[in-house]
Design an enzyme around this catalytic site. Structure first.
Site, PDB file in Angstrom:
ATOM      1  N   SER A  28      51.987  44.919  69.130  1.00  0.00           N
ATOM      2  CA  SER A  28      52.570  44.843  67.785  1.00  0.00           C
ATOM      3  C   SER A  28      54.088  44.943  67.905  1.00  0.00           C
ATOM      4  O   SER A  28      54.643  44.723  68.977  1.00  0.00           O
ATOM      5  CB  SER A  28      51.990  45.958  66.913  1.00  0.00           C
ATOM      6  OG  SER A  28      52.344  45.756  65.561  1.00  0.00           O
ATOM      7  N   ASN A  29      54.767  45.271  66.816  1.00  0.00           N
ATOM      8  CA  ASN A  29      56.230  45.407  66.871  1.00  0.00           C
ATOM      9  C   ASN A  29      56.682  46.523  65.937  1.00  0.00           C
ATOM     10  O   ASN A  29      55.855  47.177  65.304  1.00  0.00           O
ATOM     11  CB  ASN A  29      56.891  44.065  66.521  1.00  0.00           C
ATOM     12  CG  ASN A  29      56.488  43.600  65.139  1.00  0.00           C
ATOM     13  OD1 ASN A  29      56.749  44.265  64.138  1.00  0.00           O
ATOM     14  ND2 ASN A  29      55.805  42.463  65.082  1.00  0.00           N
TER      15      ASN A  29
END
Ligand code: CTP
Length: 395
Positions: free
Chosen positions: A198-199
């Site tokens: 993810s980020n």
């Protein structure tokens, strides 16, 4: 804001504070009953403006007319059964009820009462009369009341009331009657049931855009990845995890939308293989074998849909860049067929992920639309919504 005598007065202080923080100029009128619970000074302290009681002010000539005429909205919170009854019958025996008669703006009442008073036929008849005259109501909510009884009578929580107020004020906004879709937050690409790629996106900028679109009167759908911030009151929320799920939700919502703000930080890659069981440390071949594949580019899919249907009418994308922001932004705008692109240099201090501020270069195919300087994500969102509304409304 009118405040009447109920224990819910303590929530009224919070509401006055929230309204002030949201940028409203809040003048408060307290009845004698309200002053048994809370003082004018309390409100003055949170609003930074005068608050009024039945003592005629020396500074303000005929305050009820001035207050009623200057207001965009008159909110009575909490509104007791007694004040409702007085307003239903046009009685004017204190500054609050006199102002209600003099007001030419919308009136919103947030009733608060205990022990079955709300259900009483007299209260219900008064509410019906007021509704017929166009008075708006928020609540009451159900729950535990001061007496210990449970039922319908609690004042709506200030955060929700703020949402109602924003909706009422937004009715004549530049996006009234328009459908807006906002994507926000990160997407998550699972590797196994406990791990994902993810980020750092928190969804703040997209949520601010959603709130600004709501404030402009739009009907807003927020398609969001995993975020912990609350979705603005009045928006329809669609929760997703992966890029594919976000793509499907955005394409569906955008089918009939006037505008799409694609603010989400979409994962560009996902593991090319997923395990349905937790990968064990001893499964060394997994670590060696795992690779990444490119995910769906949602805006490109939106472009294909839009080329056929014409919807959404206006599309604004974001570009998170660490260098050459202008060139990469312009290239994305053209490649993804956008009307606008909001370019972020995420290396800039105070801009981008996990902060409350942002700095954006807004581009269209004609060039620079606006250099939005470093300011709150809320203020940035308002500028973006302004430009999209202007483009939708053809000016
Ligand atoms: N976007 C999208 N689908 C993706 C990736 C991004 O729709 N799979 C959208 C984002 O929501 C944003 C815009 O495209 O509105 C640009 O995103 P950004 O991450 O800056 O660019 P990418 O297209 O991913 O290109 P790159 O990572 O090479 O900069």
């Amino acid at each position: 804001m009118g405040v009447t005598g109920s224990i819910a007065c303590y929530k009224a202080v919070d509401l006055a504070s929230k309204l002030t923080q949201a940028g409203a100029l809040v003048d408060v009128i307290l009845t004698d009953g309200a002053q048994q619970f809370v003082t004018p000074l309390t409100f003055r302290s949170v609003t930074g403006r005068p608050s009024f009681t039945d003592m005629w002010s020396r500074e303000v000539h005929v305050p009820h007319v001035g207050l009623g005429e200057a207001a965009d909205l008159f909110v009575v919170a909490p509104a007791t059964a007694h004040t409702l009854a007085k307003m239903a019958h046009g009685l004017a025996d204190n500054l609050l009820t006199v102002t209600a008669l003099a007001a030419r703006c919308p009136i919103l009442l947030a009733p608060a009462m205990d022990g079955g008073m709300f259900d009483h036929p007299a209260t219900q008849a008064n509410i019906a009369t007021l509704r017929k005259r166009g008075v708006l109501f928020a609540g009451p909510a159900e729950g535990r009341m001061a007496s210990g009884l449970t039922g319908l009578g609690r004042m709506v929580e200030p955060a929700d009331l703020l949402g109602y107020i924003r909706q009422v004020l937004a009715k004549s906004g530049p996006l009234a009657g328009r459908k807006v879709v906002v994507s926000t937050g990160p997407t998550r690409e699972p590797m196994d049931p406990v791990r994902f790629i993810s980020n750092r996106s928190t969804g703040k900028q997209g949520l601010a855009v959603a709130q600004a679109a709501l404030d402009a009167g739009a009907d807003v759908t927020v398609v969001h990845g995993p975020i912990s911030e609350p979705i603005p009151f009045g928006a329809t929320a669609v929760a997703v995890q992966t890029t594919d799920e976000m793509g499907n939700a955005v394409l569906e919502a955008a089918q009939s939308a006037d505008a799409l703000f694609m603010v989400a930080a979409v994962a560009d890659f996902r593991p090319n293989t997923q395990s349905d069981k937790k990968i064990k440390k001893t499964d060394e071949q997994w670590g060696l074998a795992i690779g990444l594949e490119v995910t769906l580019d949602i805006l490109t899919a939106v472009k294909a849909q839009r080329d056929k249907s014409g919807f959404p009418r206006v599309v604004l994308g974001f570009a998170a860049e660490t260098h050459n922001a202008f060139e990469y932004g312009r290239d994305k705008l053209l490649r993804k067929g956008l009307n606008f692109i909001a370019v972020n240099d995420v290396m800039d201090q105070g801009a981008g992920f996990e902060v409350d501020t942002n700095k954006v270069l807004l581009l269209s195919s004609a060039g620079v639309v606006e250099e939005i300087p470093l300011q709150s994500k809320t203020a940035v969102a308002e500028r973006l919504v302004h430009h999209v509304a202007k483009s939708l409304n053809g000016n």
